[in-house]
Design an enzyme around this catalytic site. Structure first.
Site, PDB file in Angstrom:
ATOM      1  N   ASP A 209       0.911  -1.106   0.556  1.00 62.35           N
ATOM      2  CA  ASP A 209       0.204   0.088  -0.233  1.00 62.35           C
ATOM      3  C   ASP A 209       0.858   1.132  -0.098  1.00 62.35           C
ATOM      4  O   ASP A 209       1.740   1.589   0.283  1.00 62.35           O
ATOM      5  CB  ASP A 209      -0.784  -0.440   0.975  1.00 62.35           C
ATOM      6  CG  ASP A 209      -0.495  -0.183   2.360  1.00 62.35           C
ATOM      7  OD1 ASP A 209       0.418   0.787   3.188  1.00 62.35           O
ATOM      8  OD2 ASP A 209       0.236  -1.173   3.489  1.00 62.35           O
ATOM      9  N   ASP A 211       0.861   3.788   2.101  1.00 60.99           N
ATOM     10  CA  ASP A 211       0.108   4.129   3.554  1.00 60.99           C
ATOM     11  C   ASP A 211      -0.809   5.030   3.556  1.00 60.99           C
ATOM     12  O   ASP A 211      -1.536   5.327   2.902  1.00 60.99           O
ATOM     13  CB  ASP A 211       1.961   4.559   4.153  1.00 60.99           C
ATOM     14  CG  ASP A 211       1.515   5.179   5.946  1.00 60.99           C
ATOM     15  OD1 ASP A 211       0.720   4.103   6.555  1.00 60.99           O
ATOM     16  OD2 ASP A 211       1.871   5.915   6.378  1.00 60.99           O
TER      17      ASP A 211
HETATM   18  N1  LIG Z   1       1.011   1.173   5.722  1.00 64.25           N
HETATM   19  C1  LIG Z   1       1.660   0.567   6.262  1.00 64.25           C
HETATM   20  N2  LIG Z   1       2.436   0.500   7.854  1.00 64.25           N
HETATM   21  C2  LIG Z   1       2.706  -0.138   8.929  1.00 64.25           C
HETATM   22  N3  LIG Z   1       2.800  -1.567   8.753  1.00 64.25           N
HETATM   23  C3  LIG Z   1       2.313  -2.024   6.684  1.00 64.25           C
HETATM   24  N4  LIG Z   1       1.984  -2.619   6.292  1.00 64.25           N
HETATM   25  C4  LIG Z   1       1.757  -2.269   5.715  1.00 64.25           C
HETATM   26  N5  LIG Z   1       0.909  -1.739   5.498  1.00 64.25           N
HETATM   27  C5  LIG Z   1       1.629  -1.024   5.992  1.00 64.25           C
END
Ligand SMILES: Nc1ncnc2[nH]cnc12
Ligand SMILES: CSC[C@H]1O[C@H](OP(=O)(O)O)[C@H](O)[C@@H]1O
Length: 290
Positions: A209, A211
């Site tokens: 992703d 974030d």
């Molecule tokens: N955006 C994110 N922040 C923290 N841990 C994660 N694991 C997968 N995506 C994450």
């Protein structure tokens, strides 16, 4: 040549390894408590693999609850000399697209609640940690990822947050301004403890992703992370299998001697119980000194 023993710590979405022969389940007690789950051992070709799901089967442990010390100590008890961590991470850079693999070479610690040293209780030690992952194991998994057909980014900084909540937008933007590449919640204590246990450690980080900093993408959610993991878990397993075939080519590194000059305490002053608890990690050095 002695048989290679590779430890694999599976993260979110990776709770088992396939194609192992002679599979056994090993439940361990360690001086640092019980590991996240039973270790699954088995042969992958000529290589012995020791697999542990970090959050336990069924994903029962928060990042803050994972018994990192017991997990790494258990790996040491089973003769593991290299640990490959497989982890889901958020991407903090446009060019690290969800589905890509990153092999981090730096960490930044934003955790607050982790027991992440074997030292203490009467024994003081300080490991070198300027380069927190094993360069030669990282090279192997980079090549393995390439062979497995992944788009792979070699190097990058993994910022490790406490969680379990994902970051606020303000945090995410500040972390980006610091130049980090990926974000996760688990790998830093493992890397630190693996170094203290003189085990090589490197990470296959799967970007799942963006974030919550990216204006053109939805904010991270468990649902989105799981979807990307499902699409890529077969590839992650393939990377581990390829790494096992390449491990014989691994170059020499200093990880196996990380404690050689680390201990400050006069061996005669280390309490007997502490000495016993750390015998597996430190015993040979203390005998040399005393
Ligand atoms: N955006 C994110 N922040 C923290 N841990 C994660 N694991 C997968 N995506 C994450
Ligand atoms: C399911 S998203 C957050 C979760 O995923 C990562 O876990 P792991 O490193 O074990 O793959 C991240 O660190 C969080 O624990």
């Amino acid at each position: 040549m002695a048989q290679a023993v590779i430890g694999v710590i599976g993260g979110s979405g990776l709770y088992e390894m396939e194609n192992l022969q002679q599979v056994e389940e090993v439940r361990l007690q360690t001086p640092f408590g019980e590991p996240s789950d039973a270790y699954i051992t088995g042969m992958l070709g000529d290589v012995k693999l020791v697999f542990l799901p970090r959050h336990g089967r069924g994903h029962r442990l928060l990042p803050s609850e994972v018994p990192y010390r017991a997990n790494i100590y258990g790996m040491k008890m089973l003769g593991v000399e290299q640990i490959i961590s497989v982890s889901a991470v958020g991407s903090m850079k446009e060019e690290i697209v969800p589905g890509h693999i990153v092999i981090p070479d730096q960490f930044f610690d934003r955790t607050t609640k982790r027991a992440s040293t074997f030292f203490g209780d009467g024994v003081v030690g300080h490991i070198q940690f300027a380069d927190p992952v094993c360069p030669s194991l990282s090279e192997i998994i980079h090549d393995a990822a390439h062979k497995a057909g992944a788009t792979v980014h070699n190097g990058g900084t993994y910022i490790c947050i406490e969680g379990p909540n994902f970051s606020t937008r303000a945090e995410s933007l500040v972390f980006r301004s610091w130049g980090v590449d990926v974000i996760g919640m688990t790998n830093l204590p493992e890397a630190r403890l693996a170094r203290e246990a003189e085990i090589c450690y490197a990470t296959v980080a799967l970007a799942t992703d963006y974030d919550c900093w990216h204006q053109d993408h939805d904010d991270v959610s468990v649902e989105a992370v799981i979807e990307v993991i499902h699409q890529n878990v077969a590839m992650a397993k393939k990377i581990v299998a390829e790494a096992a075939t390449l491990i014989g080519e691994k170059k020499a590194c200093g990880c196996g001697e990380a404690l050689k000059y680390a201990v400050m305490t006069d061996p005669g002053q280390i309490p007997a119980a502490t000495r016993q608890r750390l015998d597996l990690l430190l015993g040979h050095y203390l005998e040399e000194k005393s």
